[in-house]
Each structure stands twice: as structure tokens, then as C-alpha cells.
Motif scaffolding. Structure first.
Motif, PDB file in Angstrom:
ATOM      1  N   LEU A  97       0.756  -1.391   0.016  1.00  0.00           N
ATOM      2  CA  LEU A  97      -0.080  -0.060   0.021  1.00  0.00           C
ATOM      3  C   LEU A  97       0.768   1.413  -0.073  1.00  0.00           C
ATOM      4  CD1 LEU A  97      -2.619  -1.350   2.682  1.00  0.00           C
ATOM      5  CD2 LEU A  97      -2.942  -1.061   0.184  1.00  0.00           C
ATOM      6  N   ALA A  98       2.102   1.260  -0.390  1.00  0.00           N
ATOM      7  CA  ALA A  98       3.009   2.355  -0.296  1.00  0.00           C
ATOM      8  C   ALA A  98       2.500   3.556  -1.130  1.00  0.00           C
ATOM      9  CB  ALA A  98       4.425   1.868  -0.547  1.00  0.00           C
ATOM     10  N   ASN A  99       1.957   3.161  -2.083  1.00  0.00           N
ATOM     11  CA  ASN A  99       1.472   4.002  -3.148  1.00  0.00           C
ATOM     12  C   ASN A  99      -0.258   3.932  -3.314  1.00  0.00           C
ATOM     13  OD1 ASN A  99       0.733   6.217  -5.014  1.00  0.00           O
ATOM     14  ND2 ASN A  99       2.054   5.028  -6.657  1.00  0.00           N
ATOM     15  N   PRO A 100      -0.889   4.280  -2.436  1.00  0.00           N
ATOM     16  CA  PRO A 100      -2.439   3.919  -2.683  1.00  0.00           C
ATOM     17  C   PRO A 100      -3.318   4.555  -4.033  1.00  0.00           C
ATOM     18  CG  PRO A 100      -2.199   5.301  -0.772  1.00  0.00           C
ATOM     19  CD  PRO A 100      -0.856   5.033  -1.357  1.00  0.00           C
ATOM     20  N   ARG A 101      -2.684   5.349  -4.545  1.00  0.00           N
ATOM     21  CA  ARG A 101      -2.932   5.871  -5.825  1.00  0.00           C
ATOM     22  C   ARG A 101      -2.623   5.267  -7.094  1.00  0.00           C
ATOM     23  NH1 ARG A 101      -1.365  10.263  -2.671  1.00  0.00           N
ATOM     24  NH2 ARG A 101       0.608  10.415  -3.941  1.00  0.00           N
ATOM     25  N   ALA A 102      -1.910   4.186  -6.696  1.00  0.00           N
ATOM     26  CA  ALA A 102      -1.301   3.388  -7.805  1.00  0.00           C
ATOM     27  C   ALA A 102      -2.543   2.458  -8.192  1.00  0.00           C
ATOM     28  CB  ALA A 102      -0.041   2.476  -7.704  1.00  0.00           C
ATOM     29  N   ASP A 103      -2.619   2.118  -9.412  1.00  0.00           N
ATOM     30  CA  ASP A 103      -3.395   0.955  -9.854  1.00  0.00           C
ATOM     31  C   ASP A 103      -3.053  -0.269  -9.483  1.00  0.00           C
ATOM     32  OD1 ASP A 103      -5.463   2.420 -11.477  1.00  0.00           O
ATOM     33  OD2 ASP A 103      -3.983   2.530 -13.140  1.00  0.00           O
ATOM     34  N   PHE A 104      -3.942  -1.247  -9.231  1.00  0.00           N
ATOM     35  CA  PHE A 104      -3.602  -2.580  -8.562  1.00  0.00           C
ATOM     36  C   PHE A 104      -4.135  -3.728  -9.591  1.00  0.00           C
ATOM     37  CE2 PHE A 104      -3.174   0.199  -5.001  1.00  0.00           C
ATOM     38  CZ  PHE A 104      -2.277  -0.346  -4.231  1.00  0.00           C
TER      39      PHE A 104
END
Length: 583
Positions: A197-204
Motif C-alpha cells: 500500500l506504499a502508493n495507494p493512488r497506484a492501480d492494482f
């Protein structure tokens, strides 16, 4: 019903690493071409199984997924292999092969000191799931290298690496959903959570095969992401098919599945109808048998019956979901049956088929080509619509089963006799009630008393009359003789007594005919085929078939259901006769 079984084994990591190293070295020595690509994919699949086993072992020790040096090394090695697969695929199997740097060092980190439980990737083995389909899906996804990729163990571990390689992302994380199969959840440490979750704005990107009956593996990972602040619109699914989750999916999971982006390219688009000549199944078959200008007819899902039978009223039942992809391919001067046999196992099964063909028991084999076995198409009549003298059939069964027991050693394990008996009682109770099941248990007795004299062999496991052909010159041929001891069920390899019991049931042999069949085999094979042994195996065989076809009936529709119900009725009748005879 108890029918399915996970195909898993315990293996020492050192042995698995040695096998992977041999495949990787072979990749560096082979000339460019499909054989090199196939070898690389086998190494990739074997690496995924080893990393899965090590990751699951760590999960069992800690009770949660965590950051791990072993898993980090495994993810990097899988990504390097996936990058090589990507380049080989895009180059039409030609050109230099960029094997991962320091792959030997990375492979050396994959160790636990103890045997680990490794699971076979079901899609690779049974359902014609080709890793390259995830390359094609990821290519169309428009995801960027900043996306976080999560593979669901077991098979999703490797599939996620292919997505990473295609979009240029960092190595994937893997999670193991646990709990009720219809209500799975994920458990992971706070350290691993922070990494993901280090970059919650990333797509998963959530990657796995399926979804299955509930889709809860995909759903559990998405539940966790949303519960930890990831916007729903940033979650992407990479499944193996375009269908919705099955009937046991929860309403929230079903709704999310419809709303979120799903990236999937199927076998037909990626391989059967590929725009690339090198990627087509027809090309692979041409390379093997030397013909071109193929016509192709899909025989999957029971469609083979329209070729074998002139009247649909004569069709045998089909459990379409368990049938492998298969085709009738014809060119001038030749017709071939092209059947999926597993990305890791097709070559071995082709060798087995050649041995059976050389002795006249089955059709001639041309060979294997990237997961498929190619054998001669034989025109003949199925034994369920042609009368063959019982004596002739019994004698032929004796020769056939004796040959298998002598010359085909068990390639894997199978259910214990105790598991088979428990399965039979359970399935009979589900099908016809507790009274019949309780009557069956004392007839079986204590199955473990038989263990000392049982010896696993590569059993046929599929002796139904419609699996046999009689040719114009009155030869009997066994079709589909290569797969069922390693099918997606719990039976696996058994003592030859399992096949004797199966033959007795499927050909409705009398006590005298059963005795003759047993004597013929005992003359050639060191085995115990006394009446009390065969009685136990016949009870187990009937319980398995009742469970298998009852499960098929639950999802059948149209004209298929009466065929299946008639088959179940036949097994139940035999079970009643069996019980009455032993009372």
C-alpha cells in the motif's frame, strides 16, 4: 459430492532446483524455435510451483503472508523468466533468449532444508491455460509500470509475473486466500501491508486463474484493498476466462466483478486464431506431421459425439467442464485428433501413447506440440452401440490391463484406499440417503487391511464402452488412454484392481467374467485380485462415479441431463445388485 482433488506433492527444494536448472541450461543450449520456448515455459512453471511451496510453508509457520527473502528471490526469478517468455513470444520463438541474469544465484536462495508441499497449476495441466494469454491481456490493459501486481497463489504467482513483465512493473507480491472456499479472506503482516500500500493512488492488478464457483479468492484480495483505502476504480482483475463467478459468489463480489476492469484474452484468440502464424496450433501440428491447409473442428465439451454417432439419441453423457480442449484436424491424406494434455506433461504422455500404440492397444501417436498430443484419427464404432462378444472383450481387457500394470509405472500418487472408501460412503449418502450408505460401510469393512498388497500403477481410470472403438478389421482400440490417472479428481494412480472393478462395472461383467478377467491379469502381474479386494474397489468405483455424474447433473441442461441421469441410474442399479450379492 467428493470428486475433485488437488494434485500436490511433497518434494525437496534441492531436487526441484536441480530440475529447474537443467531446463534453464537447456534453454541456453537449444536453437531458437518453439522447442526452446516450451522448455522455458516448463522451467517457469516449475519455478512457480517451488516458490509457491516455499511461500505456503512460510505462511503455515507464521499464520500470515509476510515479507521474505525467499519470496523476494522467487518473485525476481519469475519476473526474469517471464521477461524471456515475453520476448520469445513476441519474436515468434526466434532470436536471442535473454535469460535472467544470475538465475543460478536466485535459484540457490529457494531452499527450506525440508520437503515442501507443491501444487500443480490446474490451468496449465487441465484447462489449456497458456501463460502467453496473460501477456496478450496485459498488453491491452493500458496499465503503467507504476501498477502494483498481486498474484493469488498458487498459479497466480507465475501469471502475475507475466503481467509485470508485459507492463514493465516491479516484481509481483503474492497472497494466499484462506478459509471457507466460498468465503475466503487474506491474512498478511503489517510490514507486507505497508509494502503493497506504499502508493495507494497506484492501480492494482489482481491476477489468478478462474473465477470459480464463488470468485472469493479474487474477491478477498479486492476486499482487503478497498478496506485499506484503495479506490475501487483502481482495482483491475486478470482472470483466465470472461465468465462471471459461479453460483456461490456473494452479491457484493458479483457486483464488483461486473463493475471493475477485467483483462482477459482466451486460448482461441491468442493461439487458435492468432494473427501470428508462429503462434497458431495449426502451425505446430504442421511442423509435427508435415501437412498444411488444415480444416479444424472443435470436439471439446462433448462435441466429439457428433462425429462418432449418427444419431444424437445414441450419445453417451458428457461432463463438459471436465473435458479437455480437443480438435479434429484434417488435411489431404490425413486426419488427426489433437488434444490438450498439459504444458508440463504432454511429451511424457505422448511417449506413453506411443508405447500403447506400438502394441496395438491405442491409436498411433505423431507426437506432442506445446501442450497438445497429436494422434491418428481412427474411424470406428464405439462399443456402446456395437455388440462385441463378452469373451472377446474380457480377454482383450485382460491383455490391456496386464500391459499397463507391467509397463506403465505410476507417474504420481493417488487417494489412499481409506480415502476412496470414505468418498464412496459420503457420495452414496448424498445421492440416495444415509440408509444405503450405512449398508455400504460394513460391506467395505476395514479397507486398510488391503494396503500391504496394493501397488500403484498408471491406471486407465476411464474404461467406459464409449471410450473404445472397434475398427473395420475388428481390432479393439482404447481411446483417451493417457490422461485419467492424472486428472483433476481425487482418484489418481491406483492398484490395477481399480481398473478391474471399473471394467466389471462398465461392461456389466458377471461374477464368472470378473473371475476370468482377474485370472488373466494375475497370470502376468504380481497383484491381489481376490474377490474381497475387488468388492472393495467396486464399491469405491461406484461411489466415485455416482458422485461424479451427480455433480455433472447439477449443472447440466437441455438434452444432457437425461443422459447423465440415466448414467447415474445405471450405477445405482449396479450398487443395489452389488449390495444384495454381498448380503
Amino acid at each position: 459430492m467428493l470428486v475433485y482433488g488437488d494434485v500436490e506433492r511433497f518434494e525437496k527444494p534441492a531436487a526441484a532446483r536441480a530440475s529447474i536448472a537443467r531446463l534453464m541450461m537447456a534453454c541456453s543450449e537449444l536453437e531458437p524455435g518453439r522447442e526452446r520456448h516450451e522448455t522455458l515455459v516448463r522451467a517457469f512453471i516449475a519455478t512457480g510451483e517451488l516458490v509457491q511451496g516455499l511461500a505456503d510453508r512460510e505462511f503455515d509457520m507464521t499464520g500470515a503472508d509476510d515479507v521474505s527473502k525467499i519470496q523476494d528471490a522467487g518473485a525476481k526469478l519469475l519476473l526474469g523468466q517471464a521477461q524471456a517468455i515475453l520476448q520469445s513470444w513476441r519474436n515468434g520463438f526466434d532470436g536471442l533468449l535473454p535469460l535472467p541474469e544470475n538465475w543460478r544465484t536466485a535459484l540457490g536462495h529457494l531452499d527450506s532444508g525440508e520437503p515442501v508441499r507443491m501444487k500443480r497449476g490446474e490451468g496449465y495441466a487441465f484447462y489449456a491455460l497458456y501463460p502467453e494469454t496473460y501477456i496478450e491481456a496485459a498488453s491491452k490493459s493500458k496499465l503503467t509500470p507504476e501498477a502494483i501486481v498481486i498474484g493469488i497463489r498458487s498459479i497466480g504467482l507465475g501469471l502475475a509475473a507475466l503481467v509485470c513483465a508485459t507492463i514493465g512493473a516491479r516484481p509481483a507480491y503474492s497472497l494466499r486466500p484462506v478459509g471457507n472456499p466460498y468465503e475466503r479472506c487474506v491474512r498478511l503482516t503489517s510490514k507486507l501491508s505497508r509494502c503493497i500500500l506504499a502508493n495507494p493512488r497506484a492501480d492494482f492488478a489482481v491476477v489468478d486463474e478462474g473465477p470459480g464457483l464463488s470468485g472469493s479468492s479474487f474477491g478477498s484480495v479486492a476486499d482487503w484493498l478497498e478496506a485499506n483505502g484503495v479506490a475501487p476504480g483502481r482495482i483491475h482483475f486478470f482472470p483466465s476466462h470472461a465468465c462471471d463467478p459461479g453460483p456461490h459468489a456473494s452479491a457484493p463480489h458479483r457486483m464488483r466483478w461486473k463493475q471493475r476492469p477485467r483483462h482477459v484474452v482466451g486460448f482461441d484468440d491468442a493461439i487458435l486464431n492468432s494473427p501470428s502464424h508462429e503462434h497458431r496450433l495449426q502451425t505446430w501440428v504442421t511442423d509435427l506431421v508435415g501437412r498444411a491447409n488444415w480444416s479444424r473442428r472443435d470436439l471439446s465439451g462433448g462435441a466429439w459425439r457428433a462425429v462418432r454417432y449418427s444419431d444424437p439419441l445414441l450419445w453417451p453423457p458428457s461432463y463438459s467442464q471436465l473435458e479437455k480442449r480437443k480438435f479434429l484436424m484434417q488435411a489431404e491424406g490425413g486426419a488427426w485428433h489433437v488434444k490438450f494434455a498439459g504444458l508440463h506433461e504432454s511429451a511424457h504422455k505422448a511417449q506413453k501413447g506411443s508405447l500403447l500404440a506400438e502394441t496395438g492397444f491405442s491409436p498411433k501417436i505423431a507426437g506432442a506440440c506445446y501442450g497438445f498430443i497429436v494422434e491418428r484419427w481412427v474411424d470406428g464404432a464405439s462399443l456402446d452401440i456395437v455388440n462385441v462378444r463378452k469373451r472377446k472383450m474380457v480377454d482383450h481387457l485382460g491383455r490391456y490391463l496386464s500391459f499397463r500394470a507391467r509397463h506403465l509405472p505410476a507417474p504420481g500418487g493417488g487417494a489412499s484406499i481409506q480415502m476412496l472408501c470414505d468418498m464412496a460412503v459420503f457420495n452414496v449418502e448424498k445421492a440416495v440417503g444415509a440408509k444405503s450408505a450405512e449398508k455400504l460401510r460394513p460391506l467395505i469393512g476395514s479397507p486398510n487391511r488391503l494396503c500391504r498388497n496394493l501397488h500403484r500403477v498408471d491406471t486407465d481410470n476411464r474404461l467406459h464402452p464409449w471410450e473404445w472403438l472397434i475398427t473395420g478389421d475388428q481390432n479393439l482400440l482404447k481411446t483417451d488412454a493417457l490422461d485419467h490417472s492424472s486428472a483433476h479428481d481425487l482418484v489418481g494412480c491406483q492398484d490395477v484392481a481399480w481398473d478391474v472393478a471399473g471394467a466389471c462395472v462398465e461392461f456389466d461383467l458377471s461374477s464368472g467374467e470378473r473371475q476370468r478377467l482377474a485370472e488373466l491379469i494375475a497370470q502376468e502381474v504380481d497383484c491381489d485380485l481376490r474377490d474381497h479386494v475387488l468388492d472393495v474397489f467396486e464399491a469405491c468405483y461406484l461411489g466415485f462415479q455416482i458422485g461424479l455424474w451427480s455433480q455433472a447433473s447439477a449443472i447440466a441442461d437441455g438434452a444432457e441431463r437425461p443422459r447423465i441421469e440415466g448414467t447415474i441410474k445405471r450405477y445405482l442399479t449396479r450398487l443395489r445388485q452389488f449390495s444384495d450379492r454381498l448380503d
